[in-house]
Design a protein around this motif. Structure first.
Motif, PDB file in Angstrom:
ATOM      1  N   THR A   1      -8.768   0.328   9.703  1.00  0.00           N
ATOM      2  CA  THR A   1      -7.396   0.237   9.201  1.00  0.00           C
ATOM      3  C   THR A   1      -6.369   0.697  10.233  1.00  0.00           C
ATOM      4  N   LEU A   2      -6.783   1.532  11.191  1.00  0.00           N
ATOM      5  CA  LEU A   2      -5.846   1.926  12.247  1.00  0.00           C
ATOM      6  C   LEU A   2      -5.362   0.690  13.004  1.00  0.00           C
ATOM      7  N   ILE A   3      -6.303  -0.210  13.308  1.00  0.00           N
ATOM      8  CA  ILE A   3      -5.928  -1.454  13.987  1.00  0.00           C
ATOM      9  C   ILE A   3      -5.080  -2.321  13.070  1.00  0.00           C
ATOM     10  N   MET A   4      -5.490  -2.449  11.813  1.00  0.00           N
ATOM     11  CA  MET A   4      -4.761  -3.297  10.865  1.00  0.00           C
ATOM     12  C   MET A   4      -3.312  -2.841  10.708  1.00  0.00           C
ATOM     13  N   PHE A   5      -3.122  -1.548  10.466  1.00  0.00           N
ATOM     14  CA  PHE A   5      -1.780  -1.053  10.199  1.00  0.00           C
ATOM     15  C   PHE A   5      -0.937  -1.014  11.466  1.00  0.00           C
ATOM     16  N   GLY A   6      -1.566  -0.713  12.597  1.00  0.00           N
ATOM     17  CA  GLY A   6      -0.836  -0.766  13.854  1.00  0.00           C
ATOM     18  C   GLY A   6      -0.368  -2.176  14.170  1.00  0.00           C
ATOM     19  N   THR A   7      -1.215  -3.154  13.835  1.00  0.00           N
ATOM     20  CA  THR A   7      -0.852  -4.551  14.053  1.00  0.00           C
ATOM     21  C   THR A   7       0.277  -4.978  13.136  1.00  0.00           C
ATOM     22  N   VAL A   8       0.281  -4.454  11.910  1.00  0.00           N
ATOM     23  CA  VAL A   8       1.383  -4.728  10.988  1.00  0.00           C
ATOM     24  C   VAL A   8       2.701  -4.249  11.595  1.00  0.00           C
ATOM     25  N   ALA A   9       2.692  -3.018  12.116  1.00  0.00           N
ATOM     26  CA  ALA A   9       3.906  -2.469  12.723  1.00  0.00           C
ATOM     27  C   ALA A   9       4.365  -3.323  13.901  1.00  0.00           C
TER      28      ALA A   9
ATOM     29  N   LEU B   1       0.798  -1.223   0.000  1.00  0.00           N
ATOM     30  CA  LEU B   1       0.000   0.000   0.000  1.00  0.00           C
ATOM     31  C   LEU B   1       0.835   1.278   0.000  1.00  0.00           C
ATOM     32  N   SER B   2       1.771   1.384   0.934  1.00  0.00           N
ATOM     33  CA  SER B   2       2.520   2.637   1.040  1.00  0.00           C
ATOM     34  C   SER B   2       3.313   2.917  -0.239  1.00  0.00           C
ATOM     35  N   SER B   3       3.886   1.886  -0.840  1.00  0.00           N
ATOM     36  CA  SER B   3       4.662   2.068  -2.074  1.00  0.00           C
ATOM     37  C   SER B   3       3.762   2.425  -3.248  1.00  0.00           C
ATOM     38  N   ILE B   4       2.577   1.825  -3.304  1.00  0.00           N
ATOM     39  CA  ILE B   4       1.648   2.119  -4.395  1.00  0.00           C
ATOM     40  C   ILE B   4       1.111   3.545  -4.263  1.00  0.00           C
TER      41      ILE B   4
ATOM     42  N   LEU C   1       9.983   3.620   2.758  1.00  0.00           N
ATOM     43  CA  LEU C   1      10.209   2.185   2.637  1.00  0.00           C
ATOM     44  C   LEU C   1      11.499   1.885   1.889  1.00  0.00           C
ATOM     45  N   THR C   2      11.754   2.607   0.805  1.00  0.00           N
ATOM     46  CA  THR C   2      12.949   2.348   0.005  1.00  0.00           C
ATOM     47  C   THR C   2      14.220   2.620   0.795  1.00  0.00           C
ATOM     48  N   ILE C   3      14.315   3.804   1.390  1.00  0.00           N
ATOM     49  CA  ILE C   3      15.542   4.145   2.095  1.00  0.00           C
ATOM     50  C   ILE C   3      15.711   3.292   3.350  1.00  0.00           C
TER      51      ILE C   3
ATOM     52  N   GLY D   1       3.940  -0.653   8.368  1.00  0.00           N
ATOM     53  CA  GLY D   1       2.844  -0.327   9.268  1.00  0.00           C
ATOM     54  C   GLY D   1       2.861   1.118   9.723  1.00  0.00           C
ATOM     55  N   LEU D   2       4.030   1.600  10.135  1.00  0.00           N
ATOM     56  CA  LEU D   2       4.130   2.972  10.643  1.00  0.00           C
ATOM     57  C   LEU D   2       3.834   4.005   9.561  1.00  0.00           C
ATOM     58  N   SER D   3       4.274   3.739   8.336  1.00  0.00           N
ATOM     59  CA  SER D   3       4.059   4.705   7.265  1.00  0.00           C
ATOM     60  C   SER D   3       2.597   4.788   6.837  1.00  0.00           C
ATOM     61  N   LEU D   4       1.805   3.733   7.142  1.00  0.00           N
ATOM     62  CA  LEU D   4       0.398   3.729   6.748  1.00  0.00           C
ATOM     63  C   LEU D   4      -0.524   4.304   7.814  1.00  0.00           C
ATOM     64  N   ILE D   5      -0.032   4.440   9.033  1.00  0.00           N
ATOM     65  CA  ILE D   5      -0.895   4.942  10.108  1.00  0.00           C
ATOM     66  C   ILE D   5      -1.392   6.360   9.805  1.00  0.00           C
TER      67      ILE D   5
END
Length: 482
Positions: free
Chosen positions: A367-375, A95-98, A427-429, A157-161
């Motif tokens: 999505t807050l829960i989803m992305f926080g869980t990813v992190a 998601l974040s890259s797209i 994400l890249t760096i 996860g952090l970049s999507l929050i």
């Protein structure tokens, strides 16, 4: 692993053919467990990038290609497909890259067609990274170690929050940003998901997100926050058109997406290992290795097909392993029914049209829960890899650089635009930093000169732990990232 596998009672094994009613019932439970994961990335991309009227069609394509991918993964076509009961769906990891790729095109004045042309073109070409890696996936773990994987997943996860919090406030450009009603709707969804996650009944926990979103949607509709007036303009049937929006390429967009395909290959390895366990299939030896290679190859091929048919990259969904345990049905023939249901749902754009009307605060609460869980899944992987000085140094620098360029993009203001677009992605760096530091920093960084013997023992223990835990670590990532 074997002990864990043997504790699972299967009513239907991998190659058994359950009767029609059993197969349909099991398939519906798999669809219920994966439906929100399949459509949510498309809804987020469509909302954030302002794709408007294209969203219903894109949701339809996400469902159709999920059905196609599930069929290929379970049916096995030549060397492609694990032959397991695996559901393929849109991956949150990209998601974040797209979104970054979309903003690059948007910043250059591109409209929805140009944005989608670039996203699908880049994702199609990058899919061949995973296809290539599938041939020697067992060797990849020596480069992409758990500390690298954990760092990248944490950054995802952090970049999507920020996206979730913006939706909770009302969405990008909303006139009522931060209004109490928006916060209340998001809070209702969040609390509902938490409550249902606390139930002992496995199916209620699996359905927590869809129940929370449904309740939030109904409440939002009742207070006039949902408008169905535009549904009459939708076409009756959605027909897949290869590269409907064209085919474009951008190097700055390609690199971060290619990196995620590497991580996805490892995720899929973990998912397929977990699926093999619950399906009472071998988790080591030549049969297992062939299955993993064929499954990762299918992941890459399915992602290429998804891009061709105007959908986002795909991966195996690990939550469906829980459904196998719940139902006792591991038959790969059930996947044929799952594929048919998903493809049938995708034929009707009205489904995507209704889902598009979901208010942003409702979606943001979930999505807050989803992305926080990813992190947190990334943090867990890092912790399991060992919080020694070496790993902490890799993680601290990589996450610091990733979040740093996201929070203060002006740090790259003197760079040429092409370089800025590439390394300006958190994400890249962050990923490149983690990979290079992992390769460069010596493994004996924590060892004292007078403690060589202790270091040797610790190093051997760490290597053994990393190798033995590789599959389950990747499974942990994917169980939360989708």
């Amino acid at each position: 692993m074997a002990k864990h596998s043997s504790s699972i009672d299967l009513v239907y094994g991998l190659d058994d053919k359950p009767r029609f009613s059993v197969a349909v019932f099991a398939a519906l439970q798999h669809v219920l467990a994966s439906f929100i994961g399949i459509i949510t990335p498309t809804l987020i991309v469509g909302g954030v990038l302002g794709l408007g009227s294209e969203v219903p069609y894109l949701v339809s394509m996400a469902l159709i290609v999920s059905g196609i991918g599930t069929f290929i993964q379970a049916r096995r076509i030549g060397p492609v497909g694990s032959g397991l009961l695996c559901v393929q769906g849109t991956s949150f990891a990209f998601l974040s890259s797209i979104l970054a790729a979309g903003f690059i095109v948007k910043g250059n004045g591109g409209g929805p067609d140009e944005i989608l042309s670039t996203i699908f073109g880049v994702c199609f070409l990058a899919a061949f990274v995973e296809i290539f890696l599938s041939r020697f996936i067992e060797k990849l773990r020596h480069i992409i170690t758990p500390v690298v994987t954990g760092t990248i997943i944490t950054l995802i996860g952090l970049s999507l929050i920020k996206v979730s919090m913006t939706d909770i406030a009302g969405g990008f450009g909303a006139p009522d940003m931060g209004a109490p009603v928006n916060l209340a709707l998001a809070g209702l969804v969040l609390i509902t998901i938490v409550i249902f996650n606390r139930f002992q009944m496995h199916m209620l926990r699996l359905s927590a997100v869809i129940i929370g979103l449904s309740l939030g949607f109904v409440v939002a509709w009742s207070i006039g926050k949902v408008d169905f007036s535009g549904l009459s303009d939708l076409s009756l049937i959605a027909i897949p058109v290869p590269f409907k929006y064209g085919f474009s390429f951008d190097l700055a967009a390609f690199l971060p997406i290619a990196i995620i395909y590497v991580i996805t290959a490892l995720e899929t390895t973990g998912d397929l290992t977990a699926n093999s366990m619950v399906s009472k299939q071998p988790v080591d030896g030549p049969i297992y290795i062939r299955r993993i290679k064929a499954g990762v190859l299918a992941d890459g091929v399915n992602s290429a097909i998804a891009s061709t048919l105007n959908s986002l990259p795909m991966t195996t969904f690990s939550q469906n392993n829980g459904v196998i345990q719940l139902t006792g049905v591991a038959s790969r023939h059930v996947a044929l029914f799952i594929a048919a249901i998903l493809a049938l749902l995708g034929l009707f754009p009205i489904i995507g049209g209704v889902l598009q009307q979901m208010p942003k605060p409702v979606l943001g609460g979930a999505t807050l829960i989803m992305f926080g869980t990813v992190a947190m899944a990334g943090v867990k992987i890092i912790a399991e890899a060992g919080l020694n000085r070496r790993n902490m140094l890799i993680t601290a620098i990589s996450i610091g650089m990733g979040l740093g360029v996201a929070g203060v993009p002006e740090v790259l203001s003197a760079m040429p635009d092409d370089i800025k677009n590439i390394i300006g992605s958190p994400l890249t760096i962050g990923a490149l930093s983690a990979i290079f530091l992992n390769l460069l920093l010596p493994h004996h960084l924590d060892a004292a000169p007078h403690a060589a013997s202790e270091h040797a023992g610790a190093q051997a223990e760490s290597a053994e732990s990393s190798e033995d835990g590789r599959a389950m670590t990747a499974a942990t990532v994917s169980s939360t990232a989708k």
